[in-house]
Design a protein around this motif. Structure first.
Motif, PDB file in Angstrom:
ATOM      1  N   ASP A   7       1.425  69.353 -21.684  1.00  0.00           N
ATOM      2  CA  ASP A   7       2.614  69.089 -22.501  1.00  0.00           C
ATOM      3  C   ASP A   7       2.448  67.884 -23.408  1.00  0.00           C
ATOM      4  N   TYR A  10      -1.880  66.350 -27.803  1.00  0.00           N
ATOM      5  CA  TYR A  10      -1.630  66.770 -29.187  1.00  0.00           C
ATOM      6  C   TYR A  10      -2.943  67.037 -29.893  1.00  0.00           C
ATOM      7  N   GLU A  16       2.196  73.552 -34.144  1.00  0.00           N
ATOM      8  CA  GLU A  16       3.318  73.190 -33.272  1.00  0.00           C
ATOM      9  C   GLU A  16       2.998  71.932 -32.486  1.00  0.00           C
ATOM     10  N   THR A  17       3.942  70.945 -32.564  1.00  0.00           N
ATOM     11  CA  THR A  17       3.802  69.704 -31.786  1.00  0.00           C
ATOM     12  C   THR A  17       4.285  69.950 -30.366  1.00  0.00           C
ATOM     13  N   PRO A  18       3.532  69.504 -29.402  1.00  0.00           N
ATOM     14  CA  PRO A  18       3.957  69.695 -28.011  1.00  0.00           C
ATOM     15  C   PRO A  18       5.343  69.093 -27.767  1.00  0.00           C
ATOM     16  N   PRO A  19       6.176  69.712 -26.927  1.00  0.00           N
ATOM     17  CA  PRO A  19       7.549  69.236 -26.675  1.00  0.00           C
ATOM     18  C   PRO A  19       7.635  67.781 -26.236  1.00  0.00           C
ATOM     19  N   ARG A  22       7.063  65.584 -29.184  1.00  0.00           N
ATOM     20  CA  ARG A  22       8.175  65.770 -30.111  1.00  0.00           C
ATOM     21  C   ARG A  22       9.383  64.931 -29.676  1.00  0.00           C
ATOM     22  N   ARG A  23       9.666  64.968 -28.388  1.00  0.00           N
ATOM     23  CA  ARG A  23      10.791  64.178 -27.876  1.00  0.00           C
ATOM     24  C   ARG A  23      10.538  62.687 -28.036  1.00  0.00           C
TER      25      ARG A  23
END
Length: 260
Positions: A7, A10, A16-19, A22-23
């Motif tokens: 998760d 990167y 797509e950026t990993p969740p 991203r958070r």
């Protein structure tokens, strides 16, 4: 390389950026924005606001009342401020009422005057920049302006020497080191000088400066304009105005903790 990945890992070339990242990035951006706003608010609160002076540039009105010279010329009107309006000429010049026909140069003389002027004011005092004036009959005559016989013991006040025209609203800022050269030119040109002090409650107050001879102060204060100073003199009030009577440049020195 394009399959499942942890998760928090990167890979730059993957869309797509990993969740987890991203958070973290979202929280970091929000935190930086909030921190920037907080710093800006703190700086705004720490910085001193511009003075509340008003200069009605371009607006000329008619005024009538009593002209008094004590030692600077001022206009007393029935509906104006209790201490009257200080009078100055256009630009960096004091108002030369001595040159007016029929007006004795003796301070303390009062006459009826009609004038056209522009208002300059702030909470401490009011002033008119006079464009033209006409004198009429004499109202009264007094002696030359002098310090009172028993004004009390000498007092030392701490503040800044300002030219009243710019400080009251003609310029912003009208005080401090950035305005020092302008203030010196104004005082040299005859604009009344005053000592700007702080009361115990933190409010600003103008103390008008007068030489012991009864004349307004002038060139003797130029070296001290626009910086913190201590001024020693005889303090008294007259017509809702505070005066400090000084005995020349020797009455002024740099405030404690500052250098001239």
């Amino acid at each position: 390389m394009t399959g499942d990945r942890p998760d928090g890992f990167y890979v730059g070339y993957v869309d797509e950026t990993p969740p987890g990242i991203r958070r973290f990035a979202r929280r970091l951006a929000i935190g930086l924005v909030a921190l920037t706003a907080a710093i800006g608010l703190c700086l705004a609160l720490l910085l001193e606001r511009f003075d509340e002076g008003v200069f009605e540039y371009g607006t000329v009105r008619d005024y009538s009342g009593e002209l008094v010279v004590d030692p600077n010329p001022r206009l007393i009107t029935a509906d104006g401020p209790a201490d009257g309006y200080l009078l100055v000429a256009v630009g960096k010049h004091g108002l030369d009422v001595d040159a007016a026909p029929g007006l004795p140069s003796q301070s303390g003389t009062s006459r009826k005057i009609d004038l056209e002027g522009t208002l300059i004011r702030n909470p401490e005092a009011a002033m008119l920049e006079v464009h033209s004036f006409e004198l009429s009959e004499q109202v009264g005559e007094g002696g030359a302006a002098e310090a009172p016989d028993s004004p009390g013991d000498a007092q030392t006040l701490t503040g800044e020497i300002v030219d009243t025209k710019c400080y009251l609203g003609a310029m912003k800022p009208g005080r401090g080191k950035p305005h020092r050269d302008c203030a010196s030119l104004c005082i040299r040109g005859g604009i009344p000088a005053a000592l700007l002090v702080r009361t115990k409650s933190g409010e600003r107050q103008l103390v008008h400066l007068m030489h012991a001879s009864g004349r307004p102060v002038g060139p003797e204060v130029l070296d001290w304009v626009g910086q913190p100073v201590e001024v020693t003199g005889l303090l008294h009030d007259e017509d809702d105005r505070l005066f400090l009577v000084i005995f020349g440049a020797e009455s002024i020195r740099a405030a404690a903790g500052t250098r001239s």
